[in-house]
Design an enzyme around this catalytic site. Structure first.
Site, PDB file in Angstrom:
ATOM      1  N   GLU A 179      -5.731  -2.693 -14.901  1.00  0.00           N
ATOM      2  CA  GLU A 179      -5.680  -1.496 -14.056  1.00  0.00           C
ATOM      3  C   GLU A 179      -6.379  -0.297 -14.717  1.00  0.00           C
ATOM      4  OE1 GLU A 179      -1.738  -0.182 -12.979  1.00  0.00           O
ATOM      5  OE2 GLU A 179      -2.484   1.478 -11.790  1.00  0.00           O
ATOM      6  N   LYS A 221      -6.748  -4.239 -10.601  1.00  0.00           N
ATOM      7  CA  LYS A 221      -6.031  -3.207  -9.844  1.00  0.00           C
ATOM      8  C   LYS A 221      -6.791  -1.883  -9.992  1.00  0.00           C
ATOM      9  CE  LYS A 221      -1.501  -0.950  -9.479  1.00  0.00           C
ATOM     10  NZ  LYS A 221      -0.067  -1.169  -9.451  1.00  0.00           N
TER      11      LYS A 221
HETATM   12  P1  13P Z   1       0.879   4.131  -7.300  1.00  0.00           P
HETATM   13  O1  13P Z   1       0.612   3.207  -6.143  1.00  0.00           O
HETATM   14  O2  13P Z   1       1.971   5.122  -7.063  1.00  0.00           O
HETATM   15  O3  13P Z   1      -0.400   4.753  -7.832  1.00  0.00           O
HETATM   16  O4  13P Z   1       1.459   3.237  -8.462  1.00  0.00           O
HETATM   17  C1  13P Z   1       0.888   2.034  -8.724  1.00  0.00           C
HETATM   18  C2  13P Z   1       0.982   1.752 -10.147  1.00  0.00           C
HETATM   19  O5  13P Z   1       1.456   0.718 -10.535  1.00  0.00           O
HETATM   20  C3  13P Z   1       0.454   2.758 -11.068  1.00  0.00           C
HETATM   21  O6  13P Z   1       0.282   2.217 -12.320  1.00  0.00           O
END
Ligand code: 13P
Length: 343
Positions: A179, A221
């Site tokens: 991510e 992600k």
């Molecule tokens: P949000 O969808 O609130 O951005 O959170 C997702 C997430 O896992 C952030 O690391």
């Protein structure tokens, strides 16, 4: 590493019509969310809240492929003594775990952050696997709201850490969610978000290759390509979809089993509409789904407000958001369905 099994889990995480519930707020972040609904954050209130979500059978069985947990939750029991992780498994969803340990200031780069948590990660992953986690998450944060940022240094060290984490996960038979989040904070336009996200994704995949991460055994992600929150010209759902897809096609190898977006502070409906618009375009090498935190949880948090008598209302709100995003993951969402509240 057993790559076919990692690939199987990764594909299950992006099963058509399903996506991930990011319920992995650190103690600090969940406190902020609870402050907003005037609930005191204790081990018990956090447990009650998350138990409410995980026992929302309709959402969990039909719309949620996996749940990202925070360390506290993976060891926690429901009020009746059942481990929360078993409730998730019984619903058919896969338990996952956030393994980064947050961010620290990056020396030499004022205002920029690096995500930490690599020390002893191999040992921690072993314990999480034994406890039932089959995937993990590590979030890198790239802020583009200030002058002269992001630096090449911030992009590089964060990509390097993401790849180190991903390689360790695969060695522990855990699917890494990679991510790299370019934040929406600031007044930049959509083109700038595009350009920076492109640099970040390219660097991330370069590091993943250098560190021999098997792309078939991971999930990406990313953020969507959107203008900064303070930019006067906000983009239509179609424009966000077009730009995001163009970028992903340029940067993400087809070997990646799936892409699950973060919501990043978008409104509930925007997060759903954007995902839907992308899936209506279609013809992509990877399934596109959600891995939302705020965009799945803001509504149930508000409906629940910490009161036992509101649990059913909280679950209805969660089921509704999960359904809307499930439809969006298939390109079948409409504003009309959005307006119809959960039964
Ligand atoms: P949000 O969808 O609130 O951005 O959170 C997702 C997430 O896992 C952030 O690391």
């Amino acid at each position: 590493m057993n790559l076919p099994d990692l690939n199987k889990v990764a594909l299950a995480m992006v099963t058509p019509g399903k996506g991930l519930l990011a319920a992995d707020e650190s103690s600090g972040t969940i406190k902020k969310r609870f402050d907003d609904i005037k609930v005191v954050s204790t081990e018990e209130t956090r447990r009650d809240y998350r138990e409410m979500l995980f026992r929302s059978n309709e959402a969990m069985a039909q719309c949620i492929s996996g749940v990202i947990l925070y360390d506290e939750t993976i060891w926690q029991n429901a009020a009746d003594g059942t481990p929360l992780i078993r409730i998730i498994e019984q619903s058919g969803a896969i338990p996952g775990i956030k393994v980064d340990e947050g961010t620290q200031a990056l020396p030499g780069c004022p205002g920029e952050l690096v995500t930490v948590g690599l020390d002893k990660l191999a040992e921690r992953l072993k314990k999480y696997y034994q406890q039932g986690a089959r995937f993990a998450k590590w979030r890198a944060v790239i802020d583009i709201s200030g002058h002269g940022i992001p630096s090449m240094t911030a992009i590089h060290v964060n990509a390097h850490a993401l790849a180190r984490y991903a390689a360790l996960c695969q060695a522990a038979q855990i699917v890494p969610i990679v991510e790299p989040e370019v934040l929406m904070d600031g007044d930049h336009d959509i083109e700038r978000c595009y350009a920076v996200t492109q640099r970040v994704l390219n660097k991330t995949f370069q590091e993943l290759r250098i560190q021999r991460v098997a792309l078939e055994g991971m999930i990406l992600k990313p953020n969507m390509v959107v203008p900064g929150k303070k930019n006067a010209r906000q983009a239509s759902a179609e424009e966000v979809a077009k730009q995001t897809i163009r970028l992903l096609k340029e940067c993400v190898p087809a070997a990646v089993p799936g892409i699950a977006f973060l919501s990043g502070g978008q409104s509930d409906e925007d997060a759903t509409a954007h995902l839907d618009a992308m899936n209506r375009i279609g013809g992509l090498p990877w399934p596109l789904t959600f891995s939302y935190g705020r965009a799945l949880q803001a509504a149930p948090q508000k409906a629940w407000a910490g009161k036992a008598e509101n649990v059913a209302a909280g679950q209805r709100a969660f089921i509704h958001r999960a359904r809307m995003n499930s439809l969006a993951s298939k390109g079948e969402w409409t504003a009309d369905l959005e307006a119809r509240k959960a039964a």
